[in-house]
Design a protein around this motif. Structure first.
Motif, PDB file in Angstrom:
ATOM      1  N   PHE A  73       0.826  -1.205   0.000  1.00 43.83           N
ATOM      2  CA  PHE A  73       0.000   0.000   0.000  1.00 43.83           C
ATOM      3  C   PHE A  73       0.865   1.261   0.000  1.00 43.83           C
ATOM      4  N   VAL A  74       1.884   1.290   0.847  1.00 39.63           N
ATOM      5  CA  VAL A  74       2.761   2.459   0.921  1.00 39.63           C
ATOM      6  C   VAL A  74       3.484   2.691  -0.406  1.00 39.63           C
ATOM      7  N   VAL A  75       3.974   1.615  -1.018  1.00 37.03           N
ATOM      8  CA  VAL A  75       4.693   1.745  -2.286  1.00 37.03           C
ATOM      9  C   VAL A  75       3.767   2.251  -3.383  1.00 37.03           C
ATOM     10  N   LEU A  76       2.543   1.711  -3.460  1.00 36.09           N
ATOM     11  CA  LEU A  76       1.606   2.145  -4.490  1.00 36.09           C
ATOM     12  C   LEU A  76       1.206   3.608  -4.302  1.00 36.09           C
ATOM     13  N   ILE A  77       0.887   3.990  -3.078  1.00 37.54           N
ATOM     14  CA  ILE A  77       0.496   5.372  -2.816  1.00 37.54           C
ATOM     15  C   ILE A  77       1.657   6.315  -3.122  1.00 37.54           C
ATOM     16  N   GLY A  78       2.873   5.910  -2.736  1.00 41.95           N
ATOM     17  CA  GLY A  78       4.027   6.747  -3.049  1.00 41.95           C
ATOM     18  C   GLY A  78       4.229   6.917  -4.539  1.00 41.95           C
ATOM     19  N   GLY A  79       4.044   5.844  -5.305  1.00 38.62           N
ATOM     20  CA  GLY A  79       4.189   5.949  -6.756  1.00 38.62           C
ATOM     21  C   GLY A  79       3.147   6.859  -7.374  1.00 38.62           C
ATOM     22  N   PHE A  80       1.877   6.715  -6.954  1.00 37.33           N
ATOM     23  CA  PHE A  80       0.817   7.564  -7.499  1.00 37.33           C
ATOM     24  C   PHE A  80       1.025   9.031  -7.115  1.00 37.33           C
ATOM     25  N   LEU A  81       1.427   9.275  -5.864  1.00 36.76           N
ATOM     26  CA  LEU A  81       1.677  10.653  -5.438  1.00 36.76           C
ATOM     27  C   LEU A  81       2.831  11.270  -6.220  1.00 36.76           C
ATOM     28  N   GLY A  82       3.869  10.457  -6.479  1.00 36.92           N
ATOM     29  CA  GLY A  82       4.999  10.974  -7.241  1.00 36.92           C
ATOM     30  C   GLY A  82       4.606  11.416  -8.636  1.00 36.92           C
ATOM     31  N   VAL A  83       3.785  10.588  -9.310  1.00 34.42           N
ATOM     32  CA  VAL A  83       3.330  10.949 -10.655  1.00 34.42           C
ATOM     33  C   VAL A  83       2.420  12.174 -10.599  1.00 34.42           C
ATOM     34  N   ALA A  84       1.488  12.198  -9.634  1.00 34.91           N
ATOM     35  CA  ALA A  84       0.544  13.309  -9.548  1.00 34.91           C
ATOM     36  C   ALA A  84       1.238  14.627  -9.232  1.00 34.91           C
ATOM     37  N   MET A  85       2.242  14.601  -8.347  1.00 39.76           N
ATOM     38  CA  MET A  85       2.931  15.831  -7.963  1.00 39.76           C
ATOM     39  C   MET A  85       3.915  16.280  -9.020  1.00 39.76           C
ATOM     40  N   MET A  86       4.411  15.360  -9.858  1.00 42.80           N
ATOM     41  CA  MET A  86       5.388  15.737 -10.868  1.00 42.80           C
ATOM     42  C   MET A  86       4.751  16.552 -11.982  1.00 42.80           C
ATOM     43  N   VAL A  87       3.444  16.384 -12.198  1.00 40.71           N
ATOM     44  CA  VAL A  87       2.771  17.127 -13.265  1.00 40.71           C
ATOM     45  C   VAL A  87       2.822  18.633 -12.999  1.00 40.71           C
ATOM     46  N   PRO A  88       2.367  19.134 -11.840  1.00 43.12           N
ATOM     47  CA  PRO A  88       2.451  20.580 -11.618  1.00 43.12           C
ATOM     48  C   PRO A  88       3.849  21.071 -11.264  1.00 43.12           C
ATOM     49  N   LEU A  89       4.720  20.181 -10.775  1.00 39.17           N
ATOM     50  CA  LEU A  89       6.053  20.611 -10.353  1.00 39.17           C
ATOM     51  C   LEU A  89       7.089  20.548 -11.470  1.00 39.17           C
ATOM     52  N   ARG A  90       6.716  20.005 -12.624  1.00 39.94           N
ATOM     53  CA  ARG A  90       7.703  19.865 -13.696  1.00 39.94           C
ATOM     54  C   ARG A  90       8.273  21.213 -14.119  1.00 39.94           C
ATOM     55  N   ARG A  91       7.394  22.203 -14.283  1.00 38.96           N
ATOM     56  CA  ARG A  91       7.862  23.519 -14.712  1.00 38.96           C
ATOM     57  C   ARG A  91       8.789  24.131 -13.664  1.00 38.96           C
ATOM     58  N   LEU A  92       8.441  23.962 -12.384  1.00 42.93           N
ATOM     59  CA  LEU A  92       9.265  24.513 -11.311  1.00 42.93           C
ATOM     60  C   LEU A  92      10.638  23.877 -11.281  1.00 42.93           C
ATOM     61  N   LEU A  93      10.683  22.547 -11.315  1.00 44.32           N
ATOM     62  CA  LEU A  93      11.943  21.843 -11.106  1.00 44.32           C
ATOM     63  C   LEU A  93      12.802  21.774 -12.366  1.00 44.32           C
ATOM     64  N   ILE A  94      12.177  21.557 -13.505  1.00 47.32           N
ATOM     65  CA  ILE A  94      12.931  21.321 -14.730  1.00 47.32           C
ATOM     66  C   ILE A  94      13.222  22.604 -15.488  1.00 47.32           C
ATOM     67  N   VAL A  95      12.256  23.516 -15.545  1.00 48.15           N
ATOM     68  CA  VAL A  95      12.409  24.729 -16.347  1.00 48.15           C
ATOM     69  C   VAL A  95      12.989  25.868 -15.523  1.00 48.15           C
ATOM     70  N   ASN A  96      12.279  26.273 -14.459  1.00 51.58           N
ATOM     71  CA  ASN A  96      12.698  27.457 -13.706  1.00 51.58           C
ATOM     72  C   ASN A  96      13.983  27.231 -12.917  1.00 51.58           C
ATOM     73  N   GLU A  97      14.196  26.005 -12.422  1.00 54.42           N
ATOM     74  CA  GLU A  97      15.362  25.721 -11.598  1.00 54.42           C
ATOM     75  C   GLU A  97      16.422  24.931 -12.358  1.00 54.42           C
ATOM     76  N   HIS A  98      16.398  25.012 -13.670  1.00 57.74           N
ATOM     77  CA  HIS A  98      17.314  24.192 -14.473  1.00 57.74           C
ATOM     78  C   HIS A  98      18.768  24.534 -14.189  1.00 57.74           C
ATOM     79  N   GLU A  99      19.091  25.808 -14.019  1.00 58.80           N
ATOM     80  CA  GLU A  99      20.477  26.201 -13.774  1.00 58.80           C
ATOM     81  C   GLU A  99      20.893  26.012 -12.326  1.00 58.80           C
ATOM     82  N   THR A 100      19.905  25.857 -11.425  1.00 61.83           N
ATOM     83  CA  THR A 100      20.216  25.728 -10.001  1.00 61.83           C
ATOM     84  C   THR A 100      20.377  24.275  -9.594  1.00 61.83           C
ATOM     85  N   LEU A 101      19.443  23.419 -10.031  1.00 59.29           N
ATOM     86  CA  LEU A 101      19.478  22.006  -9.671  1.00 59.29           C
ATOM     87  C   LEU A 101      20.320  21.249 -10.687  1.00 59.29           C
TER      88      LEU A 101
END
Length: 293
Positions: free
Chosen positions: A81-109
């Motif tokens: 249960f923990v593994v499945l919920i973690g996987g689903f949360l990771g996919v769901a949170m990556m959708v809105p956070l992609r622009r933040l992490l990949i685009v805006n913070e590309h030179e920082t991270l």
């Protein structure tokens, strides 16, 4: 197989590496070497699947051991249960956070593992010396691991004490994976990790042993008096919790610092979804960049 190997490495040394890198190498060998296909997109699909597996494994090994430390002893159903919920949360949170992490913070991270995997794919696509070096490193690393931990021809964990410096220990793990991780993350981050190890083993552990040498009873969270603990005992009963607190504090500080950018990224994503139907047929929205073109 790679998810299991990554879980083993993380539980043993507290650090995982990108299993998508060797997966990309194997993919290149199979698709390009056997089937004579030269599509970087197919290799990218293979390493992406491996990335998903390693992410679930890393999320499990960094959370579930805490339940065992609390004597909760989770069953197989709870682990699943923990593994499945973690996987689903990771996919769901990556959708809105992609622009933040990949685009805006590309030179920082730095994204060292993603950069390394991209270089593997590009090297395999172009061939030549780069592809041969990647394959050579893959083979040499596997050979050293097999000779050390498999056939026990040499020690893979070495350490020594410092003369007249109680509880001070210097050591290292001779793992090819760690050498590769150090090369990928670069000297700055590797230096920070080295500084943390020096602080723990040459400063904090000797200090705890020195000031607690005369304590009659145990000091929480340990159940054993400090005077009866050696360096590894102090590390297990105290330093691990100090490190966990440092990680938690670093995560909270980073979250607070990125809240404004996180808010703008989420707002941009929601605005793009709501305005999608308002555009005419000639106007499209890039779903990966959230830009109107």
């Amino acid at each position: 197989m790679f998810a299991a190997a990554n879980a083993y490495l993380g539980l043993k040394i507290g650090l995982t590496v990108s299993a998508s890198i060797p997966a990309a190498v194997i993919s290149l060998a199979v698709l390009r070497g056997l089937f004579r296909r030269k599509s970087i997109l197919e290799n990218n699909i293979v390493q992406t699947m491996t990335t998903a597996g390693e992410a679930v494994a890393a999320g499990a090994i960094f959370t579930l051991p805490a339940l065992y430390m609390w004597d909760l002893n989770p069953g197989q159903q709870m682990i699943s249960f923990v593994v499945l919920i973690g996987g689903f949360l990771g996919v769901a949170m990556m959708v809105p956070l992609r622009r933040l992490l990949i685009v805006n913070e590309h030179e920082t991270l730095p994204y060292p593992e993603g950069t390394a995997c991209a270089e593997v794919l590009v090297s395999g696509e172009t061939g030549g010396r780069s592809a041969r070096m990647v394959s050579l490193g893959f083979g040499v690393g596997g050979l050293v691991k097999a000779l050390g931990d498999g056939f026990m021809l040499f020690k893979t964990e070495i350490e020594t004490t410092i003369f007249r410096f109680r509880n001070a220990v210097i050591g290292m793990d001779t793992y090819p994976a760690l050498l590769g991780v150090g090369y990928i993350i670069g000297p700055r981050i590797a230096g920070q990790m080295l500084a943390g190890g020096i602080l723990a083993w040459l400063v904090l552990i000797p200090m705890i042993g020195f000031f607690g040498a005369n304590s009659a009873g145990a000091v929480a969270p340990s159940l054993t008096p400090i005077a009866e603990l050696d360096a590894w005992g102090i590390w297990g009963d105290y330093i691990r919790y100090i490190g966990a607190g440092a990680v938690a504090a670093g995560g909270l500080i980073t979250l607070v610092k990125t809240l404004p950018m996180l808010y703008s990224s989420l707002r941009s994503t929601l605005n793009g979804l709501m305005q999608r139907s308002a555009f005419n047929e000639k106007t499209t929205i890039d779903r990966t960049k959230n830009n109107v073109t």
